[in-house]
Scaffold this motif. Structure first.
Motif, mmCIF file in Angstrom:
data_model
loop_
_atom_site.group_PDB
_atom_site.id
_atom_site.type_symbol
_atom_site.label_atom_id
_atom_site.label_comp_id
_atom_site.label_asym_id
_atom_site.label_seq_id
_atom_site.Cartn_x
_atom_site.Cartn_y
_atom_site.Cartn_z
ATOM 1 N N ALA A 237 0.848 -1.197 0.000
ATOM 2 C CA ALA A 237 0.000 0.000 0.000
ATOM 3 C C ALA A 237 0.881 1.244 0.000
ATOM 4 N N ASP A 238 0.524 2.203 -0.830
ATOM 5 C CA ASP A 238 1.276 3.452 -0.899
ATOM 6 C C ASP A 238 0.843 4.351 0.255
ATOM 7 N N ASN B 117 5.039 7.577 2.036
ATOM 8 C CA ASN B 117 6.181 7.822 2.914
ATOM 9 C C ASN B 117 7.387 6.958 2.554
ATOM 10 N N LEU B 118 7.415 6.439 1.345
ATOM 11 C CA LEU B 118 8.453 5.477 0.971
ATOM 12 C C LEU B 118 9.877 5.993 1.204
ATOM 13 N N PRO B 119 10.242 7.213 0.803
ATOM 14 C CA PRO B 119 11.619 7.661 1.046
ATOM 15 C C PRO B 119 11.986 7.661 2.533
ATOM 16 N N PHE B 120 11.040 8.001 3.381
ATOM 17 C CA PHE B 120 11.327 8.061 4.814
ATOM 18 C C PHE B 120 11.366 6.668 5.426
ATOM 19 N N ARG B 121 10.565 5.769 4.897
ATOM 20 C CA ARG B 121 10.618 4.382 5.326
ATOM 21 C C ARG B 121 11.986 3.794 4.968
ATOM 22 N N LEU B 122 12.470 4.073 3.765
ATOM 23 C CA LEU B 122 13.784 3.585 3.342
ATOM 24 C C LEU B 122 14.892 4.195 4.185
ATOM 25 N N ILE C 287 16.493 -3.112 -0.713
ATOM 26 C CA ILE C 287 15.677 -3.506 -1.861
ATOM 27 C C ILE C 287 14.229 -3.555 -1.410
ATOM 28 N N MET C 288 13.398 -2.814 -2.113
ATOM 29 C CA MET C 288 11.973 -2.743 -1.771
ATOM 30 C C MET C 288 11.157 -3.157 -2.992
ATOM 31 N N PHE C 289 10.233 -4.060 -2.779
ATOM 32 C CA PHE C 289 9.285 -4.443 -3.816
ATOM 33 C C PHE C 289 7.963 -3.752 -3.488
ATOM 34 N N CYS C 290 7.473 -2.961 -4.417
ATOM 35 C CA CYS C 290 6.240 -2.194 -4.190
ATOM 36 C C CYS C 290 5.159 -2.613 -5.176
ATOM 37 N N ASP C 291 3.960 -2.699 -4.689
ATOM 38 C CA ASP C 291 2.806 -3.007 -5.534
ATOM 39 C C ASP C 291 2.163 -1.708 -6.025
ATOM 40 N N PHE C 292 2.962 -0.684 -6.174
ATOM 41 C CA PHE C 292 2.521 0.617 -6.671
ATOM 42 C C PHE C 292 3.741 1.326 -7.242
ATOM 43 N N ASP C 293 3.501 2.306 -8.076
ATOM 44 C CA ASP C 293 4.587 3.063 -8.706
ATOM 45 C C ASP C 293 4.717 4.401 -7.978
ATOM 46 N N TYR C 294 5.565 4.436 -6.952
ATOM 47 C CA TYR C 294 5.705 5.618 -6.103
ATOM 48 C C TYR C 294 6.104 6.857 -6.898
ATOM 49 N N PHE C 295 6.967 6.677 -7.902
ATOM 50 C CA PHE C 295 7.498 7.812 -8.642
ATOM 51 C C PHE C 295 6.715 8.117 -9.920
ATOM 52 N N ILE D 150 19.939 2.025 -2.975
ATOM 53 C CA ILE D 150 18.532 1.688 -2.761
ATOM 54 C C ILE D 150 17.942 1.315 -4.112
ATOM 55 N N THR D 151 17.280 0.169 -4.149
ATOM 56 C CA THR D 151 16.606 -0.280 -5.355
ATOM 57 C C THR D 151 15.146 -0.518 -5.023
ATOM 58 N N ILE D 152 14.291 0.070 -5.827
ATOM 59 C CA ILE D 152 12.840 -0.081 -5.635
ATOM 60 C C ILE D 152 12.282 -0.729 -6.887
ATOM 61 N N PHE D 153 11.669 -1.886 -6.716
ATOM 62 C CA PHE D 153 11.029 -2.575 -7.832
ATOM 63 C C PHE D 153 9.543 -2.241 -7.818
ATOM 64 N N ASN D 154 9.012 -2.007 -8.988
ATOM 65 C CA ASN D 154 7.637 -1.555 -9.158
ATOM 66 C C ASN D 154 6.812 -2.629 -9.862
ATOM 67 N N ALA D 155 5.884 -3.246 -9.135
ATOM 68 C CA ALA D 155 5.047 -4.306 -9.704
ATOM 69 C C ALA D 155 4.030 -3.772 -10.703
ATOM 70 N N LYS D 156 3.816 -2.478 -10.719
ATOM 71 C CA LYS D 156 2.856 -1.875 -11.654
ATOM 72 C C LYS D 156 3.557 -1.325 -12.892
ATOM 73 N N ALA D 157 4.784 -1.751 -13.134
ATOM 74 C CA ALA D 157 5.598 -1.204 -14.220
ATOM 75 C C ALA D 157 4.953 -1.407 -15.585
ATOM 76 N N SER D 158 5.160 -0.415 -16.428
ATOM 77 C CA SER D 158 4.753 -0.526 -17.825
ATOM 78 C C SER D 158 5.983 -0.662 -18.712
ATOM 79 N N GLN D 159 7.159 -0.382 -18.156
ATOM 80 C CA GLN D 159 8.413 -0.462 -18.905
ATOM 81 C C GLN D 159 9.393 -1.366 -18.153
#
Length: 190
Positions: free
Chosen positions: A4-5, A8-13, A42-50, A77-86
């Protein structure tokens, strides 16, 4: 992994980084000890924070005036985005990221391994019991939080000087309570 977005992702990291460094350094240690421990968050997110549609975002500290100049603190820091289009280049985690969104690529070897492990965990009676207990604990926490919110609402409505029937009406509407449930709550708060 974050599903869930919470905005606060940068502060969590940043917090995770602090926890890692805290565990490495002891009182009196020299800061150069950190050079022996490069860190990778390394964070796997089910949303595209950026919001760029990328499958992977990578960050490290660089100079604002000259991005070629790296700080060299060995943090990445690596953030993977499960909602990626690219998906860039040879993205071996594409199937896994799609799996996070319930899109299953049965030809992907990693996806097969993950699904096999998930099945094994679900069928393990000890782990299943642990998951059930965890779910029940979550439900209890939600219920306690809801009850606490209801008590605060009654207190606030009373402080505003509302009549009992108006308080009952507001509780019934807001918390989907019956007249009797709302009345019991008001009597409990007295």
């Amino acid at each position: 992994m974050q599903v869930a977005d919470k905005h606060n992702l940068p502060f969590r990291l940043r917090y995770y980084q602090q926890q890692i460094d805290f565990d490495i350094l002891n009182v009196g240690d020299d800061y150069t000890k950190l050079a022996q421990y490069p860190t990778y968050i390394i964070m796997f997110c089910d949303f595209d924070y950026f919001g760029r549609g990328w499958s992977k975002y990578q960050f490290e500290n660089r100079c604002i005036n000259d991005p070629k100049l790296k700080l060299g603190d060995q943090r990445q820091i690596t953030i993977f985005n499960a909602k990626a289009s690219q998906f860039h280049g040879n993205m071996k985690l594409k199937g896994f990221l799609k799996l996070m969104g319930n899109q299953i690529d049965t030809s992907d070897q990693l996806v097969k391994q993950v699904r096999t492990e998930m099945k094994r965990i679900r069928e393990d009676p000890i782990r299943r019991h642990g998951f059930m207990k965890y779910e029940l604990d979550l439900m209890d926490a939600r219920r306690e939080g809801k009850e606490e919110a209801q008590v605060k609402a009654v207190t606030m409505l009373k402080d505003l000087g509302l009549e009992q029937e108006k308080i009952i009406s507001e509780l019934a509407k807001t918390y989907n309570m019956s007249h009797d449930e709302a009345l019991k709550l008001i009597q409990k708060v007295r």
